[in-house]
Design a protein around this motif. Structure first.
Motif, PDB file in Angstrom:
ATOM      1  N   ASP A 173      -7.203  12.283   2.017  1.00 47.02           N
ATOM      2  CA  ASP A 173      -6.274  11.855   3.159  1.00 47.02           C
ATOM      3  C   ASP A 173      -6.769  10.474   3.830  1.00 47.02           C
ATOM      4  OD1 ASP A 173      -4.393  11.964   4.828  1.00 47.02           O
ATOM      5  OD2 ASP A 173      -5.060  13.585   5.922  1.00 47.02           O
ATOM      6  N   SER A 174      -6.932   9.564   3.210  1.00 44.16           N
ATOM      7  CA  SER A 174      -7.323   8.337   3.780  1.00 44.16           C
ATOM      8  C   SER A 174      -6.201   7.299   3.863  1.00 44.16           C
ATOM      9  CB  SER A 174      -8.645   7.852   2.905  1.00 44.16           C
ATOM     10  OG  SER A 174      -8.267   7.491   1.603  1.00 44.16           O
ATOM     11  N   PHE A 175      -6.572   6.529   4.812  1.00 40.76           N
ATOM     12  CA  PHE A 175      -5.583   5.331   4.983  1.00 40.76           C
ATOM     13  C   PHE A 175      -6.196   4.207   4.239  1.00 40.76           C
ATOM     14  CE2 PHE A 175      -4.296   1.461   7.311  1.00 40.76           C
ATOM     15  CZ  PHE A 175      -2.792   1.427   7.131  1.00 40.76           C
ATOM     16  N   VAL A 176      -5.116   3.499   3.474  1.00 41.78           N
ATOM     17  CA  VAL A 176      -5.603   2.427   2.605  1.00 41.78           C
ATOM     18  C   VAL A 176      -4.475   1.255   2.922  1.00 41.78           C
ATOM     19  CG1 VAL A 176      -6.012   1.319   0.452  1.00 41.78           C
ATOM     20  CG2 VAL A 176      -6.428   3.587   0.931  1.00 41.78           C
ATOM     21  N   GLU A 177      -4.885   0.220   3.386  1.00 46.04           N
ATOM     22  CA  GLU A 177      -3.959  -1.213   3.480  1.00 46.04           C
ATOM     23  C   GLU A 177      -3.114  -1.357   2.241  1.00 46.04           C
ATOM     24  OE1 GLU A 177      -3.035  -2.311   6.325  1.00 46.04           O
ATOM     25  OE2 GLU A 177      -4.662  -2.047   7.842  1.00 46.04           O
ATOM     26  N   LEU A 178      -1.949  -1.891   2.481  1.00 46.45           N
ATOM     27  CA  LEU A 178      -1.215  -2.171   1.141  1.00 46.45           C
ATOM     28  C   LEU A 178      -1.845  -3.357   0.313  1.00 46.45           C
ATOM     29  CD1 LEU A 178       2.718  -2.106   2.946  1.00 46.45           C
ATOM     30  CD2 LEU A 178       1.377  -0.586   1.306  1.00 46.45           C
ATOM     31  N   GLN A 179      -2.363  -4.347   1.131  1.00 42.83           N
ATOM     32  CA  GLN A 179      -2.811  -5.217   0.439  1.00 42.83           C
ATOM     33  C   GLN A 179      -4.273  -5.048  -0.534  1.00 42.83           C
ATOM     34  OE1 GLN A 179      -2.356  -5.326   3.534  1.00 42.83           O
ATOM     35  NE2 GLN A 179      -3.987  -6.171   4.872  1.00 42.83           N
ATOM     36  N   ASP A 180      -4.952  -3.894   0.198  1.00 43.64           N
ATOM     37  CA  ASP A 180      -5.971  -3.268  -0.359  1.00 43.64           C
ATOM     38  C   ASP A 180      -5.924  -2.488  -1.765  1.00 43.64           C
ATOM     39  OD1 ASP A 180      -7.507  -4.330   1.467  1.00 43.64           O
ATOM     40  OD2 ASP A 180      -7.785  -2.846   2.708  1.00 43.64           O
ATOM     41  N   ARG A 181      -4.499  -1.987  -1.588  1.00 44.16           N
ATOM     42  CA  ARG A 181      -4.270  -1.286  -2.783  1.00 44.16           C
ATOM     43  C   ARG A 181      -3.958  -2.053  -3.895  1.00 44.16           C
ATOM     44  NH1 ARG A 181      -1.583   3.807  -1.033  1.00 44.16           N
ATOM     45  NH2 ARG A 181      -1.956   4.219   1.071  1.00 44.16           N
ATOM     46  N   ALA A 182      -3.344  -3.239  -3.678  1.00 42.53           N
ATOM     47  CA  ALA A 182      -2.977  -4.394  -4.700  1.00 42.53           C
ATOM     48  C   ALA A 182      -4.310  -4.802  -5.044  1.00 42.53           C
ATOM     49  CB  ALA A 182      -2.034  -5.501  -4.055  1.00 42.53           C
ATOM     50  N   ALA A 183      -5.364  -4.987  -4.194  1.00 38.31           N
ATOM     51  CA  ALA A 183      -6.554  -5.784  -4.717  1.00 38.31           C
ATOM     52  C   ALA A 183      -7.517  -4.788  -5.659  1.00 38.31           C
ATOM     53  CB  ALA A 183      -7.402  -6.293  -3.242  1.00 38.31           C
ATOM     54  N   MET A 184      -7.238  -3.517  -5.290  1.00 40.66           N
ATOM     55  CA  MET A 184      -8.089  -2.690  -6.032  1.00 40.66           C
ATOM     56  C   MET A 184      -7.535  -2.594  -7.580  1.00 40.66           C
ATOM     57  SD  MET A 184      -8.152   0.905  -3.951  1.00 40.66           S
ATOM     58  CE  MET A 184      -8.660   0.803  -2.075  1.00 40.66           C
ATOM     59  N   ALA A 185      -6.100  -2.578  -7.681  1.00 43.56           N
ATOM     60  CA  ALA A 185      -5.494  -2.812  -9.062  1.00 43.56           C
ATOM     61  C   ALA A 185      -5.957  -3.991  -9.871  1.00 43.56           C
ATOM     62  CB  ALA A 185      -4.109  -2.790  -9.052  1.00 43.56           C
ATOM     63  N   ASN A 186      -5.849  -5.253  -8.861  1.00 45.32           N
ATOM     64  CA  ASN A 186      -5.934  -6.627  -9.548  1.00 45.32           C
ATOM     65  C   ASN A 186      -7.483  -6.512 -10.171  1.00 45.32           C
ATOM     66  OD1 ASN A 186      -3.399  -7.496  -9.035  1.00 45.32           O
ATOM     67  ND2 ASN A 186      -3.835  -8.132  -7.085  1.00 45.32           N
ATOM     68  N   ALA A 187      -8.278  -6.019  -9.423  1.00 41.35           N
ATOM     69  CA  ALA A 187      -9.908  -6.024  -9.965  1.00 41.35           C
ATOM     70  C   ALA A 187     -10.073  -5.256 -11.059  1.00 41.35           C
ATOM     71  CB  ALA A 187     -10.540  -5.336  -8.924  1.00 41.35           C
ATOM     72  N   LYS A 188      -8.976  -4.328 -11.753  1.00 43.34           N
ATOM     73  CA  LYS A 188      -9.196  -3.850 -12.921  1.00 43.34           C
ATOM     74  C   LYS A 188      -8.690  -4.726 -14.170  1.00 43.34           C
ATOM     75  CE  LYS A 188     -10.509  -0.309 -10.707  1.00 43.34           C
ATOM     76  NZ  LYS A 188     -11.955   0.059 -10.700  1.00 43.34           N
ATOM     77  N   GLN A 189      -8.831  -4.108 -15.350  1.00 38.20           N
ATOM     78  CA  GLN A 189      -8.545  -4.876 -16.330  1.00 38.20           C
ATOM     79  C   GLN A 189      -7.455  -4.098 -17.396  1.00 38.20           C
ATOM     80  OE1 GLN A 189      -9.186  -8.181 -17.075  1.00 38.20           O
ATOM     81  NE2 GLN A 189     -10.295  -8.140 -15.114  1.00 38.20           N
ATOM     82  N   ASN A 190      -6.632  -4.660 -18.158  1.00 38.66           N
ATOM     83  CA  ASN A 190      -5.577  -3.776 -19.165  1.00 38.66           C
ATOM     84  C   ASN A 190      -5.059  -2.759 -18.359  1.00 38.66           C
ATOM     85  OD1 ASN A 190      -6.827  -5.910 -20.977  1.00 38.66           O
ATOM     86  ND2 ASN A 190      -8.533  -4.629 -21.406  1.00 38.66           N
ATOM     87  N   CYS A 191      -4.380  -2.938 -17.226  1.00 38.96           N
ATOM     88  CA  CYS A 191      -3.965  -1.795 -16.597  1.00 38.96           C
ATOM     89  C   CYS A 191      -2.462  -1.988 -16.193  1.00 38.96           C
ATOM     90  CB  CYS A 191      -4.789  -1.468 -15.413  1.00 38.96           C
ATOM     91  SG  CYS A 191      -4.644  -2.789 -14.136  1.00 38.96           S
ATOM     92  N   ILE A 192      -1.785  -0.850 -15.871  1.00 39.44           N
ATOM     93  CA  ILE A 192      -0.578  -1.165 -15.257  1.00 39.44           C
ATOM     94  C   ILE A 192      -0.482  -0.221 -13.867  1.00 39.44           C
ATOM     95  CG2 ILE A 192       0.796  -0.963 -17.253  1.00 39.44           C
ATOM     96  CD1 ILE A 192       1.619   2.072 -17.215  1.00 39.44           C
ATOM     97  N   PHE A 193       0.244  -0.374 -12.942  1.00 38.19           N
ATOM     98  CA  PHE A 193       0.253   0.117 -11.652  1.00 38.19           C
ATOM     99  C   PHE A 193       1.582   1.061 -11.264  1.00 38.19           C
ATOM    100  CE2 PHE A 193       1.077  -0.179  -7.251  1.00 38.19           C
ATOM    101  CZ  PHE A 193      -0.154   0.040  -6.381  1.00 38.19           C
ATOM    102  N   VAL A 194       1.375   2.293 -10.933  1.00 42.04           N
ATOM    103  CA  VAL A 194       2.658   3.275 -10.358  1.00 42.04           C
ATOM    104  C   VAL A 194       2.223   3.682  -9.055  1.00 42.04           C
ATOM    105  CG1 VAL A 194       3.696   5.235 -11.160  1.00 42.04           C
ATOM    106  CG2 VAL A 194       2.860   3.708 -12.966  1.00 42.04           C
ATOM    107  N   SER A 195       3.081   3.311  -8.247  1.00 42.53           N
ATOM    108  CA  SER A 195       3.101   3.664  -6.754  1.00 42.53           C
ATOM    109  C   SER A 195       4.073   4.800  -6.512  1.00 42.53           C
ATOM    110  CB  SER A 195       3.345   2.520  -5.840  1.00 42.53           C
ATOM    111  OG  SER A 195       3.031   2.942  -4.334  1.00 42.53           O
ATOM    112  N   ILE A 196       3.528   5.917  -6.050  1.00 41.49           N
ATOM    113  CA  ILE A 196       4.311   7.181  -5.889  1.00 41.49           C
ATOM    114  C   ILE A 196       4.373   7.647  -4.330  1.00 41.49           C
ATOM    115  CG2 ILE A 196       4.138   9.706  -6.481  1.00 41.49           C
ATOM    116  CD1 ILE A 196       2.271   9.080  -8.746  1.00 41.49           C
ATOM    117  N   HIS A 197       5.987   7.757  -4.064  1.00 41.12           N
ATOM    118  CA  HIS A 197       6.423   7.899  -2.955  1.00 41.12           C
ATOM    119  C   HIS A 197       7.392   9.030  -2.874  1.00 41.12           C
ATOM    120  CE1 HIS A 197       4.738   4.338  -0.401  1.00 41.12           C
ATOM    121  NE2 HIS A 197       4.477   4.004  -1.862  1.00 41.12           N
TER     122      HIS A 197
END
Length: 372
Positions: A173-197
């Motif tokens: 239960d932590s707060f993560v800024e939207l740009q940080d969520r994208a940055a985490m994903a962009n630091a990964k290789q060979n991936c896809i991104f699925v946001s759940i709301h």
């Protein structure tokens, strides 16, 4: 936008041999390029002798179907709702669809296996919305942030069991800024991104159903807007994968619609949400029902429903994996419902055991009760 801009959005598939040889009879209407529904029917081998009735046209043949409505951005393809960039036009009883929508929605929805640039992936970045002080929407049962984390963990477990690696932008239960969520994903290789709301509204308690978003094509308004804005001309990071992201949204949504989730079809839509704009891989955002609707909220509060929902999301992701690995069309909603769908490919590794998600109570979710 200059005329060359309209050409650019169509180049992804227009210059394929089949499309180049076809006479589309493109017409300029109100400053935008349009193609007749009759020509679309001819290209996709749909009936040619169907006339509009009550300002609607329904075409169906050989497992393909299309329903167009005059002056509406809603288009049904193979029984699933898609929201176009621009309304369907009715000119003297003849329906017209923008060339943008033909190239960016109709073609990849009918033939996702022809989408260019689909790349195999080994990692799924799951992004549970909100968290910490950002509680998201509220239902009589629980906050969105906890429902999102619960579902994300269930999706993770399903994907890991199928042999995929998973990274979560938050696992507590932590707060993560939207740009940080994208940055985490962009630091990964060979991936896809699925946001759940989960969804909510302040004005219409009857609003209900499932919807999924991918990045809005450059030069198009997002689903939320009816007219072009200055920002619609900006090339975002996400636009580099806009057709691949659409294919991911299309594939997941057919799995959702093919499951027995008892929720309305709100469609495959477009948006420029931060996590879709800023990510550099195929990315989607799923809204899993309205917490402000009594029926949707009750379903979402059910552990059994959330587990089924998570399985449907994971199944859609596995169907997308099969698409990118085999160039075979992913299952449609009808194939899921009639039991003929398969989401495994020859490259699919053997499943490995994963701990069964812990149960969560129906009327309340405490973080210690979430699947770990």
């Amino acid at each position: 936008m200059r005329f060359s801009g309209f050409l650019a959005v169509f180049l992804v598939w227009m210059f394929a041999t089949e499309a180049r040889a076809f006479d589309w009879d493109i017409q300029r209407i109100d400053g935008r390029d349009y193609v007749s529904v009759a020509k679309i029917a001819e290209f996709y081998n749909l009936p040619l002798d169907v006339a509009p009735s009550d300002r609607q046209m329904y075409l169906s043949r050989g497992g393909r179907s299309l329903t167009a409505r005059a002056d509406s951005r809603d288009l049904d393809i193979n029984g699933v709702r898609y929201v176009l960039s621009f309304p369907v036009l009715d000119r003297n009883g003849k329906f017209w669809v923008s060339r943008m929508d033909l190239g960016k929605t109709i073609e990849p929805a009918f033939r996702p296996e022809n989408v260019q640039g689909l790349k195999p992936f080994s990692l799924v970045v799951l992004d549970p919305g909100h968290g910490g002080q950002d509680k998201g929407a509220a239902s009589p049962y629980e906050f969105e942030k906890n429902f999102a984390l619960d579902v994300a963990r269930r999706v993770r477990n399903e994907l890991q069991q199928a042999g995929l690696r998973v990274f979560m932008t938050r696992n507590n239960d932590s707060f993560v800024e939207l740009q940080d969520r994208a940055a985490m994903a962009n630091a990964k290789q060979n991936c896809i991104f699925v946001s759940i709301h989960f969804n909510a509204t302040d004005t219409n308690p009857d609003a209900s159903g499932l919807e999924i978003y991918s990045i809005t094509p450059r030069g198009s308004p997002s689903t939320e807007y009816d007219t072009l804005l200055v920002r619609d001309m900006v090339q975002e990071y996400g636009n580099a994968n806009e057709v691949q992201s659409f294919a991911l949204a299309h594939t997941i949504f057919h799995s959702l619609r093919g499951a027995n989730l008892d929720m309305a079809d709100r469609g495959v839509k477009r948006a420029r949400f931060a996590v879709l704009r800023l990510t550099k891989m195929p990315a989607v955002l799923i809204e899993g029902g309205f917490l402000t609707n009594s029926g949707d909220a009750k379903r979402v509060a059910s552990t059994a429903w959330r587990n089924q929902y998570a399985k449907a999301i994971a199944r859609g992701i596995l169907a997308y994996r099969k698409l990118v690995e085999t160039d075979q069309a992913p299952p449609t909603m009808a194939e899921y419902r009639n039991g003929t769908a398969s989401v495994n490919s020859a490259a699919t590794p053997p499943p490995r055991p994963v701990a069964t998600p812990a149960p969560a109570p129906v009327n309340s979710i405490n973080l210690r009760d979430l699947p770990q």
